[in-house]
Design a protein around this motif. Structure first.
Motif, mmCIF file in Angstrom:
data_model
loop_
_atom_site.group_PDB
_atom_site.id
_atom_site.type_symbol
_atom_site.label_atom_id
_atom_site.label_comp_id
_atom_site.label_asym_id
_atom_site.label_seq_id
_atom_site.Cartn_x
_atom_site.Cartn_y
_atom_site.Cartn_z
ATOM 1 N N VAL A 25 0.805 -1.169 0.088
ATOM 2 C CA VAL A 25 -0.079 -0.102 -0.152
ATOM 3 C C VAL A 25 0.782 1.142 0.109
ATOM 4 C CG1 VAL A 25 -2.001 1.288 1.129
ATOM 5 C CG2 VAL A 25 -2.027 -1.403 1.292
ATOM 6 N N ALA A 26 0.616 2.028 -1.072
ATOM 7 C CA ALA A 26 1.453 3.371 -1.094
ATOM 8 C C ALA A 26 0.550 4.430 -0.804
ATOM 9 C CB ALA A 26 2.101 3.611 -2.416
ATOM 10 N N VAL A 27 1.128 5.467 0.086
ATOM 11 C CA VAL A 27 0.175 6.658 0.569
ATOM 12 C C VAL A 27 1.205 7.756 0.268
ATOM 13 C CG1 VAL A 27 -0.529 7.773 2.602
ATOM 14 C CG2 VAL A 27 -0.451 5.134 2.360
ATOM 15 N N GLN A 28 0.226 8.923 -0.384
ATOM 16 C CA GLN A 28 0.876 10.426 -0.646
ATOM 17 C C GLN A 28 0.027 11.376 -0.352
ATOM 18 O OE1 GLN A 28 4.205 10.534 -1.990
ATOM 19 N NE2 GLN A 28 3.819 12.976 -1.795
ATOM 20 N N ASP A 29 0.337 12.324 0.295
ATOM 21 C CA ASP A 29 -0.555 13.504 0.707
ATOM 22 C C ASP A 29 -1.775 12.944 1.303
ATOM 23 O OD1 ASP A 29 1.400 15.156 -0.520
ATOM 24 O OD2 ASP A 29 0.316 14.792 -2.468
#
Length: 571
Positions: A25-29
């Motif tokens: 799982v990738a998270v940005q902002d």
């Protein structure tokens, strides 16, 4: 591109109920941007091998309205994977509130939710009048997200003043409450709560304001939400079938939902010792409403409500008239009454012999002495009052009263009237349309600690009792709640959704036993509850808690439709 956060190698339970899968799982902002097999770099990486990754849990029944002002983490909820809390339940809220009503509003929490009045006075620094102003007070100072309900008691007090606890509202007053409610929801509230529980009162016995409302008033306020097509309705009417007729009350919930067009969350379905099969009837009635296309959802709890009590502070007897009268007396008069043979006769009849249903089980074999106040009685700890009565050669009422009188009424007991039959509880929890979660976080501070309802569901009911799949358990804690309360970007682990996440170990996750601490404003006491098996609680893309320790981040937000800038014209 370097992501803000990358969770690698976990088993993803996305909240939908679909089968889980291995992935990253990738998270940005603050948002989930990718799931699957991700090879990019990140500022922070969490290795989740052998761990579950799911949406953050949404605790939809809390009384954290005041606690959030001094405890932005909402401890102990955050330690159990909770990323969003919903305060303002049971008609109780801190706003709207005029300056002259501040003490009254705080006192509405004192007995109903057993929140220490000295702690409230010390910890609530008033800086608001309207509900949007209360939400603005929270903004920027939160660890978890907050989605708040507007409470009926505060609305009535704001519009009616002292008359709120004396009479029904006039049409003009109802209209004013509706306008304030609509403005509050437009500014960020997620709905409205009300409470007609006949044992909910101020410490002097006066009914809380919402108890004076007619059904017509409640329906009108619910229809205010329908007029703007926003918000949910939470309602408490007491123990169904005990203090209020069961079928008629569930029909009222259906009427509120059908006339307003808004979801209704009602309290609640539980196994009761005095009505051991009633839960089946409630499940059937709830299903009938939903089959008719009406959004009327019951809630339940995954735990016992372990009510701790002494004869200085007992609330469990509040619907037994002689007990209630005596327990509201000043201490010296109370002691005198407990010694009186005629008073004991009435107490015995109400708590042992009477057949009328009560929220007290009358099961003295389920009332345990958990803390003796004198060394002479330590040998009786962990024994039931029924056992103690046999040891002392007395009946249960004489044993309870004489033992308590010997110890200045400081003897501490514990009991539960509900959810003792685990087969029944399993069936209630398993129902696909019953919400799981009645933590009451922030309330009953010295009596009980229900923060760990989610970790208990995952660890005890799912891992140990195998009552449902882990996928379904996660759905009940996340997407189901978000959908009913209208939290559109929460509750699912999908690209584009808010990055509220929890990383946990399915093999070990479980709630711990409550602990008493003295960390409230005014140096008051409360019970806290820790957890095992929660690796990380992530709020809006930032790690809030890792292995039980706060990281220092405060990423929480006020959720809802508004931005908090709208003031209530009707106020």
């Amino acid at each position: 591109m370097a992501y803000d956060l990358l969770i690698k190698g976990g088993r993803i339970y996305d909240g939908s109920g679909l089968p889980s899968y291995l992935g990253d799982v990738a998270v940005q902002d603050g948002r989930i941007v990718e799931t699957g097999r991700i090879n990019g770099s990140a500022k922070r990486v969490i290795k989740a091998d052998d761990l579950a990754v799911s949406p953050g849990f949404i605790d939809f029944h809390t009384h954290l309205d005041a606690q959030l002002l001094w405890d932005p983490l909402a401890t102990s909820s955050c330690f159990h994977g909770v990323t969003t809390v919903i305060p303002g339940n049971c008609g109780l809220a801190l706003a709207p509130c005029k300056e002259r009503d501040r003490e009254t509003i705080m006192r509405s929490f004192e007995r109903v939710e057993a929140i220490s009045l000295p702690a409230l006075r010390a910890g609530v620094e008033w800086s608001w009048t309207t509900f949007p102003e209360y939400l603005n007070r929270l903004r920027g100072k939160l660890g978890v997200n907050v989605a708040a309900l507007m409470g009926h008691c505060a609305l009535r007090q704001f519009v009616m003043g002292e008359a709120a606890t004396e009479r029904a509202a006039t049409p003009a007053e109802i209209h004013q409450m509706k306008e304030i409610l609509k403005a509050g929801v437009r500014a960020g509230a997620i709905g409205f709560s009300t409470n007609q529980n006949p044992v909910h009162m101020f410490a002097d016995g006066t009914p809380i304001p919402s108890r004076l409302a007619t059904d017509e008033e409640i329906i009108e306020l619910a229809c205010a939400l329908g007029e703007i097509n926003r918000g949910a309705v939470q309602i408490s009417r007491g123990s169904l079938g005990v203090s209020v007729p069961m079928r008629e009350t569930v029909q009222l919930f259906e009427k509120i939902a059908s006339e307003s067009g808004r979801p209704v969350i009602w309290q609640s379905i539980a196994h009761r010792w005095d009505r051991p099969n009633e839960w089946r009837d409630l499940l059937d009635l709830a299903k009938q409403s939903l089959d008719r296309g009406v959004q009327s959802y019951p809630l339940c709890n995954a735990r016992l409500f372990n009510n701790r009590l002494t004869l200085k502070n007992a609330q469990v007897f509040d619907d037994l008239p002689t007990w209630k009268t005596i327990l509201f007396l000043p201490l010296e008069e109370r002691i005198k009454a407990f010694r009186d043979p005629e008073a004991r006769r009435k107490l015995r009849y109400e708590a042992v012999e009477e057949k009328r249903s009560s929220r007290f089980s009358r099961r003295w074999d389920l009332v345990y002495l958990i803390k003796a106040a004198t060394a002479a009685n330590k040998h009786l700890e962990k024994k039931s009052v029924a056992e103690i009565a046999k040891i002392r050669g007395q009946d249960v009422i004489d044993a309870l009263l004489d033992l308590s009188l010997e110890e200045g009424l400081d003897t501490e007991f514990q009991t539960s009237s509900t959810n003792g039959d685990e087969q029944a509880v399993a069936e209630i929890i398993r129902s696909p349309f019953v919400l799981v979660g009645q933590s009451d976080a922030g309330a009953h501070l010295i009596y009980d600690a229900g923060f760990g309802y989610a970790t208990r569901l995952l660890g005890y009911w799912i891992r140990e009792k195998n009552i449902m799949s882990l996928e379904e358990g996660v759905r009940k804690l996340t997407f189901m709640v978000a959908s009913i309360f209208g939290l559109a970007d929460r509750g699912l682990l999908r690209p584009g959704m808010a990055a509220d996440l929890v990383v946990f170990d399915p093999a070990t996750v479980r709630e711990c036993a409550p602990e008493m601490v003295q960390d409230l404003p005014g140096n008051e006491k409360r019970l806290i509850q820790k957890a095992v098996g929660i690796e990380a609680t992530i709020v809006n893309g930032q790690v809030l808690v890792q292995r039980g320790e706060h990281t220092g981040a405060l990423p929480g937000r006020v959720l809802g439709n508004g931005n908090g800038s709208t003031l209530q014209a009707a106020a």
